[in-house]
Motif scaffolding. Sequence first.
Motif, mmCIF file in Angstrom:
data_model
loop_
_atom_site.group_PDB
_atom_site.id
_atom_site.type_symbol
_atom_site.label_atom_id
_atom_site.label_comp_id
_atom_site.label_asym_id
_atom_site.label_seq_id
_atom_site.Cartn_x
_atom_site.Cartn_y
_atom_site.Cartn_z
ATOM 1 N N PRO A 13 0.828 -1.215 0.000
ATOM 2 C CA PRO A 13 0.000 0.000 0.000
ATOM 3 C C PRO A 13 0.861 1.264 0.000
ATOM 4 O O PRO A 13 1.940 1.296 0.589
ATOM 5 N N GLU A 14 0.358 2.320 -0.649
ATOM 6 C CA GLU A 14 1.102 3.579 -0.761
ATOM 7 C C GLU A 14 1.448 4.167 0.597
ATOM 8 O O GLU A 14 2.521 4.735 0.783
ATOM 9 N N ARG A 15 0.545 4.018 1.564
ATOM 10 C CA ARG A 15 0.815 4.580 2.888
ATOM 11 C C ARG A 15 2.003 3.893 3.545
ATOM 12 O O ARG A 15 2.773 4.519 4.257
ATOM 13 N N ILE A 16 2.197 2.601 3.259
ATOM 14 C CA ILE A 16 3.343 1.866 3.807
ATOM 15 C C ILE A 16 4.622 2.310 3.110
ATOM 16 O O ILE A 16 5.643 2.554 3.752
ATOM 17 N N THR A 17 4.590 2.416 1.782
ATOM 18 C CA THR A 17 5.800 2.848 1.068
ATOM 19 C C THR A 17 6.207 4.254 1.492
ATOM 20 O O THR A 17 7.398 4.544 1.621
ATOM 21 N N ALA A 18 5.234 5.131 1.743
ATOM 22 C CA ALA A 18 5.561 6.494 2.185
ATOM 23 C C ALA A 18 6.270 6.474 3.538
ATOM 24 O O ALA A 18 7.272 7.173 3.734
ATOM 25 N N VAL A 19 5.769 5.651 4.470
ATOM 26 C CA VAL A 19 6.407 5.549 5.791
ATOM 27 C C VAL A 19 7.807 4.972 5.652
ATOM 28 O O VAL A 19 8.764 5.467 6.260
ATOM 29 N N LEU A 20 7.956 3.936 4.839
ATOM 30 C CA LEU A 20 9.275 3.323 4.667
ATOM 31 C C LEU A 20 10.275 4.301 4.058
ATOM 32 O O LEU A 20 11.418 4.380 4.491
ATOM 33 N N GLU A 21 9.842 5.044 3.063
ATOM 34 C CA GLU A 21 10.737 6.000 2.405
ATOM 35 C C GLU A 21 11.167 7.117 3.341
ATOM 36 O O GLU A 21 12.258 7.666 3.197
ATOM 37 N N ASP A 22 10.331 7.453 4.320
ATOM 38 C CA ASP A 22 10.663 8.520 5.272
ATOM 39 C C ASP A 22 11.430 8.002 6.494
ATOM 40 O O ASP A 22 11.800 8.794 7.356
ATOM 41 N N SER A 23 11.667 6.694 6.568
ATOM 42 C CA SER A 23 12.325 6.099 7.734
ATOM 43 C C SER A 23 13.844 6.189 7.616
ATOM 44 O O SER A 23 14.405 6.139 6.517
ATOM 45 N N ASP A 25 17.751 4.688 8.479
ATOM 46 C CA ASP A 25 18.335 3.350 8.343
ATOM 47 C C ASP A 25 18.045 2.491 9.570
ATOM 48 O O ASP A 25 17.678 1.326 9.445
ATOM 49 N N SER A 26 18.195 3.057 10.748
ATOM 50 C CA SER A 26 17.947 2.266 11.968
ATOM 51 C C SER A 26 16.471 1.905 12.084
ATOM 52 O O SER A 26 16.127 0.794 12.504
ATOM 53 N N LEU A 28 14.439 1.437 9.526
ATOM 54 C CA LEU A 28 14.212 0.390 8.530
ATOM 55 C C LEU A 28 14.678 -0.971 9.046
ATOM 56 O O LEU A 28 14.012 -1.985 8.839
ATOM 57 N N ARG A 29 15.809 -1.016 9.731
ATOM 58 C CA ARG A 29 16.291 -2.277 10.307
ATOM 59 C C ARG A 29 15.300 -2.821 11.336
ATOM 60 O O ARG A 29 15.044 -4.015 11.383
ATOM 61 N N GLU A 30 14.745 -1.948 12.163
ATOM 62 C CA GLU A 30 13.756 -2.369 13.155
ATOM 63 C C GLU A 30 12.480 -2.857 12.470
ATOM 64 O O GLU A 30 11.860 -3.829 12.908
ATOM 65 N N ILE A 31 12.084 -2.184 11.404
ATOM 66 C CA ILE A 31 10.899 -2.606 10.645
ATOM 67 C C ILE A 31 11.126 -3.988 10.050
ATOM 68 O O ILE A 31 10.254 -4.857 10.107
ATOM 69 N N ILE A 32 12.298 -4.218 9.490
ATOM 70 C CA ILE A 32 12.632 -5.526 8.919
ATOM 71 C C ILE A 32 12.590 -6.591 9.998
ATOM 72 O O ILE A 32 12.014 -7.670 9.814
ATOM 73 N N HIS A 33 13.185 -6.299 11.144
ATOM 74 C CA HIS A 33 13.195 -7.253 12.259
ATOM 75 C C HIS A 33 11.763 -7.589 12.687
ATOM 76 O O HIS A 33 11.413 -8.753 12.883
ATOM 77 N N TYR A 34 10.930 -6.580 12.816
ATOM 78 C CA TYR A 34 9.534 -6.783 13.200
ATOM 79 C C TYR A 34 8.786 -7.623 12.152
ATOM 80 O O TYR A 34 8.056 -8.555 12.489
ATOM 81 N N ALA A 35 8.978 -7.306 10.881
ATOM 82 C CA ALA A 35 8.316 -8.063 9.807
ATOM 83 C C ALA A 35 8.763 -9.525 9.816
ATOM 84 O O ALA A 35 7.949 -10.434 9.613
ATOM 85 N N GLN A 36 10.044 -9.773 10.075
ATOM 86 C CA GLN A 36 10.534 -11.147 10.143
ATOM 87 C C GLN A 36 9.903 -11.890 11.311
ATOM 88 O O GLN A 36 9.572 -13.073 11.190
ATOM 89 N N GLN A 37 9.706 -11.216 12.437
ATOM 90 C CA GLN A 37 9.037 -11.847 13.576
ATOM 91 C C GLN A 37 7.604 -12.212 13.217
ATOM 92 O O GLN A 37 7.132 -13.300 13.550
ATOM 93 N N LEU A 38 6.905 -11.321 12.524
ATOM 94 C CA LEU A 38 5.536 -11.608 12.109
ATOM 95 C C LEU A 38 5.482 -12.814 11.175
ATOM 96 O O LEU A 38 4.601 -13.668 11.292
ATOM 97 N N LEU A 39 6.433 -12.891 10.252
ATOM 98 C CA LEU A 39 6.466 -14.018 9.324
ATOM 99 C C LEU A 39 6.701 -15.334 10.049
ATOM 100 O O LEU A 39 6.108 -16.358 9.713
#
Length: 119
Positions: A13-23, A25-26, A28-39
């Motif tokens: 979704p566009e709202r997610i890409t907007a948040v990611l683009e404004d994040s 580096d640190s 983004l790493r936390e977001i990746i870690h969280y997404a991996q936990q969800l998976l």
Amino acid sequence: MTASDTDPSEDIPERITAVLEDSSDSQLREIIHYAQQLLRERPPLTDAIESRHGEELVRVKDHGAYTIAVVERPDETGEARGPFAYRVKWEPNINDEGGKYRWHYLGKVHGEPEADYDD
């Protein structure tokens, strides 16, 4: 890399890409870690798919966002027996938790039972 160098998936979704683009580096790493936990908390789609009424799963193959399921209809004869291929994808409910599996008919599977059916 700048935001203009990336091409986000249409599935995000566009709202997610907007948040990611404004994040940062640190962040983004936390977001990746969280997404991996969800998976890790969710079973693979291939483990969760069950036969529908009147059908038996012959085989399933995971393709990440969807699964290819091949089924037969044991109570039928001839062409109506199958096997038939479906693309199965989990679609969450928009307004609340939960969701359901969507089965999209791909067609009759021809050839040997173990033939490559996903290309």
